[in-house]
Write an enzyme that holds these catalytic residues in place. Structure first.
Site, PDB file in Angstrom:
ATOM      1  N   HIS A 151       0.988  -0.992  -0.010  1.00 29.99           N
ATOM      2  CA  HIS A 151       0.113   0.188   0.049  1.00 29.99           C
ATOM      3  C   HIS A 151       0.782   1.286  -0.153  1.00 29.99           C
ATOM      4  O   HIS A 151       0.552   2.260   0.369  1.00 29.99           O
ATOM      5  CB  HIS A 151      -0.842   0.011   1.150  1.00 29.99           C
ATOM      6  CG  HIS A 151      -1.532  -1.209   1.381  1.00 29.99           C
ATOM      7  ND1 HIS A 151      -2.759  -1.270   0.516  1.00 29.99           N
ATOM      8  CD2 HIS A 151      -1.521  -2.455   2.176  1.00 29.99           C
ATOM      9  CE1 HIS A 151      -3.342  -2.540   0.898  1.00 29.99           C
ATOM     10  NE2 HIS A 151      -2.478  -3.206   1.937  1.00 29.99           N
ATOM     11  N   SER A 272      14.859  19.495 -18.098  1.00 28.26           N
ATOM     12  CA  SER A 272      13.749  20.365 -18.200  1.00 28.26           C
ATOM     13  C   SER A 272      14.593  21.449 -19.168  1.00 28.26           C
ATOM     14  O   SER A 272      15.475  21.772 -19.081  1.00 28.26           O
ATOM     15  CB  SER A 272      13.292  21.058 -16.982  1.00 28.26           C
ATOM     16  OG  SER A 272      12.587  21.894 -17.022  1.00 28.26           O
ATOM     17  N   LYS A 278      16.955  19.662 -12.908  1.00 29.30           N
ATOM     18  CA  LYS A 278      15.899  18.436 -13.286  1.00 29.30           C
ATOM     19  C   LYS A 278      16.777  17.282 -13.849  1.00 29.30           C
ATOM     20  O   LYS A 278      17.709  17.713 -14.889  1.00 29.30           O
ATOM     21  CB  LYS A 278      14.781  18.987 -14.041  1.00 29.30           C
ATOM     22  CG  LYS A 278      14.030  19.692 -13.420  1.00 29.30           C
ATOM     23  CD  LYS A 278      13.188  19.224 -12.157  1.00 29.30           C
ATOM     24  CE  LYS A 278      12.496  17.932 -12.383  1.00 29.30           C
ATOM     25  NZ  LYS A 278      11.234  18.572 -13.304  1.00 29.30           N
ATOM     26  N   GLU A 285       8.996   6.914 -17.402  1.00 28.66           N
ATOM     27  CA  GLU A 285       7.454   7.294 -17.780  1.00 28.66           C
ATOM     28  C   GLU A 285       6.804   6.764 -19.001  1.00 28.66           C
ATOM     29  O   GLU A 285       5.663   6.446 -19.180  1.00 28.66           O
ATOM     30  CB  GLU A 285       7.563   8.814 -17.603  1.00 28.66           C
ATOM     31  CG  GLU A 285       7.935   9.263 -16.233  1.00 28.66           C
ATOM     32  CD  GLU A 285       8.086  10.845 -16.204  1.00 28.66           C
ATOM     33  OE1 GLU A 285       8.256  11.418 -15.103  1.00 28.66           O
ATOM     34  OE2 GLU A 285       8.087  11.526 -17.220  1.00 28.66           O
TER      35      GLU A 285
END
Length: 490
Positions: A151, A272, A278, A285
């Protein structure tokens, strides 16, 4: 070229609507090989003369060399374009005989099966490489203790090696599903013709052997209509993609500054356009999104076939792009994930720091109460739960609780199974290292079990690679044999 009953040219918009040319480039090579095998068989049964065979084979070999630049203008698909090319090169008297006892219906499914079996072999090799990367990483991280989550809450302590081996186990199942689909893919439909065979005495077994198939799809209607083997393959791809997506999600979370358990290699990171600090996990992804895309391809194929009558329908043409793109997406995604895993930096100190501050040793302590003190597990569960509540309220570790605090907590839940001093000593003795060390069950993250799982994975990996290489060699040998026979006639 096929317009014998309809007169004149097809409407240009309709031709564009019907055409599958843009999706057919990947099966042109297989269409040429299938045509060579079919032509040789026609010669062997007396349909073609020696000179006609030679002219057709020369044209097909020319097409093979010109792969990708065959004029397909006005053609509905690559099969029509190739036949038109052969007729142009060999003349209609010879080239016009190439399609004898064959239909696009058995021709197209032949080409797809030949392509998919190659895709399966390639993908099996790539899955094996990914598993190898996981096992190698596991060998280096057997002592990298980290929390394991249920969880998304810290559950028990484990090791990074244990996680890598868990991925490997799932991928072995993915490998087997895809590997086993090959058996049903590698059956030849050639010679089934349009739907119900032919009156010409063709030799279907001969063409199947020339092209490296294991056998025939015997029933001609089944051969030209059924697409269940492709659905099975894409189903396996969707399951593989979901495995890769789950891996990606874990790695994305663990690469955040909040976790900082791992760091992606710069070659597998993006950045970025505005924020110079970044380091984005873009390949991971996109791995998640590719799982959705492959599942969407599967859904499309299922919806296309679900209401079709027996016999070929043009709807089946739209399976090709779904199938090919699902396959190519799975190949590239697996390849990228292998690179991510093999170049991953593991931050062992950060993992251990988090483990030392975790309450994920709670089950281990409860089990010590069971085994050493004879406390029923349900009461042990209640005792440790009360102590964790107290420690969390004070924002301290379990080992930091004083004997008097432990005594107060035990009094509140009316437990006398263990003295506060004994409980205090047990809490202080339970370190992350001991938590892992005392695990005894098969498949747990103890060092001995990890060693066994790594050894087993290595043995399985050898067999997976050997089995795939045997299949690849078999297909290659059939193509080499076909090429030798073709060269003897030209």
């Amino acid at each position: 070229m096929y317009r014998s009953r309809p007169k004149g040219k097809m409407d240009s918009d309709v031709l564009a609507f019907l055409s599958s040319i843009r999706h057919d480039e990947s099966i042109l090579y297989y269409d040429i090989l299938g045509s060579e095998a079919h032509t040789l068989m026609l010669y062997e049964i007396g349909i073609l003369k020696q000179q006609e065979l030679k002219r057709i084979l020369l044209a097909l070999e020319t097409a093979k060399k010109k792969h990708g630049i065959i004029d397909a203008e006005g053609a509905e698909d690559i099969h029509e374009a190739l036949e038109a090319f052969v007729i142009k090169e060999a003349g209609v008297d010879a080239g016009g005989k190439m399609h004898t006892a064959r239909s696009r219906n058995d021709q197209v499914v032949l080409d797809i099966r030949m392509k998919v079996r190659d895709d399966i072999n390639e993908l099996c090799i790539l899955i094996a490489e990914l598993i190898d990367a996981l096992v190698r990483k596991a060998e280096k991280t057997k002592n990298a203790i980290m929390p394991l989550y249920t969880h998304l809450q810290q559950g028990q302590l484990g090791t990074f090696s244990h996680v890598m081996l868990a991925y490997a186990e799932a991928l072995f199942r993915d490998f087997e599903r895809i590997y086993n689909a090959y058996e049903r893919i590698n059956q030849s439909p050639l010679g089934a013709c349009a739907i119900a065979g032919t009156s010409i005495g063709i030799d279907r077994e001969r063409t199947a052997a020339l092209l490296g198939f294991d056998g025939l799809i015997r029933n001609s209607l089944d051969a030209t209509t059924s697409r269940d083997s492709f659905i099975e393959y894409v189903s396996a791809l969707a399951i593989l993609a979901s495995t890769l997506a789950r891996m990606a999600e874990d790695l994305i979370i663990w690469s955040t500054q909040e976790f900082s358990f791992i760091e992606l290699d710069d070659r597998y990171s993006s950045t970025s356009s505005a924020m110079p600090q970044k380091k984005n996990p873009d390949p991971l992804e996109l791995t998640r999104s590719k799982a959705a895309i492959i599942s969407g391809r599967l859904a499309s194929i299922l919806c296309i076939v679900k209401g079709l009558p027996s016999g070929y329908s043009r709807d089946l043409q739209d399976i090709k792009p779904q199938l090919f793109e699902a396959s190519s997406t799975a190949v590239t995604t697996t390849k990228v994930m292998a690179g991510v895993i093999s170049t991953l930096t593991i931050k062992k100190r950060k993992m251990l720091d988090t483990s030392e501050k975790s309450y994920a040793i709670s089950l281990d302590i409860a089990e010590q109460l069971v085994t050493k003190n004879g406390v029923p597990f349900r009461r042990a569960h209640k005792i440790i739960g009360a102590l964790v509540s107290l420690a969390a309220k004070k924002n301290v570790l379990l080992a930091a609780l004083a004997p008097e605090e432990i005594a107060s907590a035990l009094d509140q839940i009316e437990q006398r199974d263990i003295s506060p001093q004994e409980m205090h000593e047990l809490l202080k003795s339970m370190t992350p290292e001991k938590s892992i060390q005392i695990r005894r069950s098969i498949g747990s993250p103890s060092l001995a079990e990890q060693d066994k799982m790594i050894q087993l994975a290595r043995s399985r990996l050898i067999r997976c690679r050997e089995k795939t290489q045997e299949r690849m060699k078999s297909v290659k040998n059939s193509y080499v044999g076909l090429a030798k026979i073709v060269s003897q006639h030209i």
